[in-house]
Design an enzyme around this catalytic site. Structure first.
Site, mmCIF file in Angstrom:
data_model
loop_
_atom_site.group_PDB
_atom_site.id
_atom_site.type_symbol
_atom_site.label_atom_id
_atom_site.label_comp_id
_atom_site.label_asym_id
_atom_site.label_seq_id
_atom_site.Cartn_x
_atom_site.Cartn_y
_atom_site.Cartn_z
ATOM 1 N N ASP A 1 -43.987 -12.042 12.791
ATOM 2 C CA ASP A 1 -43.604 -12.030 14.207
ATOM 3 C C ASP A 1 -44.469 -13.044 14.934
ATOM 4 O O ASP A 1 -45.673 -12.828 15.133
ATOM 5 C CB ASP A 1 -43.810 -10.626 14.793
ATOM 6 C CG ASP A 1 -43.267 -10.499 16.217
ATOM 7 O OD1 ASP A 1 -42.903 -11.532 16.802
ATOM 8 O OD2 ASP A 1 -43.220 -9.368 16.736
ATOM 9 N N ASP B 1 -37.846 -15.541 16.425
ATOM 10 C CA ASP B 1 -39.284 -15.559 16.172
ATOM 11 C C ASP B 1 -39.735 -14.558 15.119
ATOM 12 O O ASP B 1 -40.930 -14.374 14.908
ATOM 13 C CB ASP B 1 -40.046 -15.305 17.478
ATOM 14 C CG ASP B 1 -39.622 -14.010 18.153
ATOM 15 O OD1 ASP B 1 -38.595 -13.436 17.759
ATOM 16 O OD2 ASP B 1 -40.317 -13.578 19.090
ATOM 17 N N GLU B 2 -38.796 -13.917 14.430
ATOM 18 C CA GLU B 2 -39.161 -12.904 13.446
ATOM 19 C C GLU B 2 -38.411 -13.133 12.142
ATOM 20 O O GLU B 2 -37.307 -13.668 12.129
ATOM 21 C CB GLU B 2 -38.849 -11.492 13.957
ATOM 22 C CG GLU B 2 -39.562 -11.123 15.248
ATOM 23 C CD GLU B 2 -39.228 -9.709 15.703
ATOM 24 O OE1 GLU B 2 -39.172 -8.798 14.842
ATOM 25 O OE2 GLU B 2 -39.008 -9.508 16.912
#
Length: 426
Positions: free
Chosen positions: A19, A116-117
């Site tokens: 993350d 973003d993960e």
């Protein structure tokens, strides 16, 4: 160690969840170091009325600025120190892409979960949790050294706990949740920390006296099923560490479940005709993208947000599948008329096509086949003209009545392509 049905030893799964910390704001600070030590919020386009906080850095968080705050609210909390940066999604997608490409050096099982993960299955890369921690720390160091960003990584024996682990320590941390310690680490956390427990689900659980993840794990399955349906059973399994879903290969894509388009309007809509014009603009784009994939839809959904930011979504199952903008818009507009009473104005509108399928073997028996083909060919001609000469080369009359709507290009507003849900069975 795991065992298969024959009792043979199987290698223990080791899953990472990465993350990237405060991703949008961190990327902006990366490109503009002069704002790195200031309170930074990433916001939408104020001129197009998307002026809310989309992301913030840790300095801004210290002022209790939250995602969804208006720029005015954020400024009142922080004062003149606040730096507002307009979102640059092309930049974020670029940075995300090159970081995930780096992940592929360690495993080909890299499954994105948002920009973003990502999950990484490193089972074949490491032989123990000790090696996994060293590998996670190495990846975190590379992200800092090569990209100037920080990332938190959760390590576990399944995707759910790996995701939860990456949330527990931020920024720039590695967190391990094992078969042996997960009850101590996880069960005391609020239920909302478990993936797919949103606000409404949390409220339903609280009415049953269920406040923690451990409470979910120890609640009778019948009670959870009665309250939440099959999702209740799924959440209980998650809380017990029984998630066995695989991390998908980076080149494997889930089947598309729906295609949609939404926009915040240039001004608050005050009449049915204004809403109708926006719905038709959005429906044209939805239909075009459906035809590109050779999809037809059996369900149409319309959603809208009023000037008090109250969100409503309504859907209708069609008598016969369609891929025509005129059909989709007609149903969406009818749904709006049936459900909105004009006690407020409309700020945002969305149209979505669901229940996607391949072309039906026969046309609607109640509509002349030649008429259907004529409508489809007409829409394809319009699409061809717009692809060659620009979107505004041909415009609906209802759109021409409002100059601001002529500037509303659906190719540039929010595209929503929903893959199949993480939940099994859709």
């Amino acid at each position: 160690m795991f065992y298969n049905i024959n009792g043979d030893n199987m290698k223990q799964r080791i899953i990472f969840h990465s993350d990237l910390n405060n991703f949008y704001a961190s990327v902006e600070c990366l490109y503009n170091p002069s704002i790195r030590n200031k309170a930074v919020v990433v916001v939408g386009d104020q001129e197009k009325r998307h002026g809310i906080v989309l992301a913030k850095n840790y300095i801004a968080k210290a002022y209790n600025i939250k995602t969804g705050d208006t720029i005015g609210e954020a400024t009142r909390k922080c004062g003149e120190e606040l730096v507002c940066v307009k979102a640059s999604f092309e930049r974020y997608y670029y940075v995300s892409k090159i970081i995930k490409k780096m992940y592929l050096e360690y495993t080909d099982k890299v499954e994105s979960f948002g920009i973003d993960e990502a999950w990484l299955d490193v089972t074949e890369r490491v032989n123990s949790y000790e090696e996994a921690i060293k590998l996670a720390d190495k990846i975190r160091a590379r992200v800092i050294d090569e990209f100037g960003l920080t990332v938190s990584i959760g390590i576990s024996f399944n995707k759910i706990f790996a995701k939860l682990g990456s949330d527990l320590k931020k920024p720039n941390a590695t967190t391990l949740i094992t078969e042996q310690n997960f009850k101590d680490v996880v069960w005391s956390l609020p239920s909302r920390e478990l993936l797919y427990v949103g606000n409404k689900t949390e409220q339903k659980l609280e009415k049953l006296g269920i406040k923690t993840i451990g409470d979910i794990a120890n609640t009778n399955e019948v009670v959870l099923r009665r309250t939440l349906g099959k999702n209740g059973v799924m959440l209980k399994n998650f809380a017990l560490g029984l998630d066995d879903s695989e991390v998908k290969r980076f080149d494997k894509h889930d089947p598309i479940k729906s295609v949609g388009n939404s926009t915040t309007c240039p001004h608050d809509l005050k009449t049915n005709e204004e809403v109708k014009a926006v719905i038709y603009i959005l429906a044209e784009n939805v239909a075009r993208r459906m035809r590109e994939k050779n999809f037809w839809c059996s369900v149409v959904c319309v959603c809208y947000k009023n000037n008090e930011l109250q969100f409503t979504e309504k859907m209708k199952t069609l008598d016969f599948p369609t891929n025509l903008a005129s059909d989709i818009a007609k149903v969406a507009y009818k749904l709006f008329l049936e459900n909105f009473d004009w006690q407020s104005t409309i700020r945002a509108v969305g149209v979505r096509a669901c229940g996607l399928c391949e072309k039906p073997k026969q046309y609607n028996m109640f509509v002349n086949e030649q008429t259907m083909l004529k409508k489809e060919n007409f829409e394809k001609v319009v699409e061809n003209l717009r692809s060659r000469f620009g979107y505004n080369i041909i415009t609906r009359g209802s759109v021409c009545l409002n100059r601001e709507f002529k500037e509303l290009n659906p190719e540039h507003v929010t595209h929503i392509i929903h893959p199949q849900s993480y939940l099994k069975g859709g």
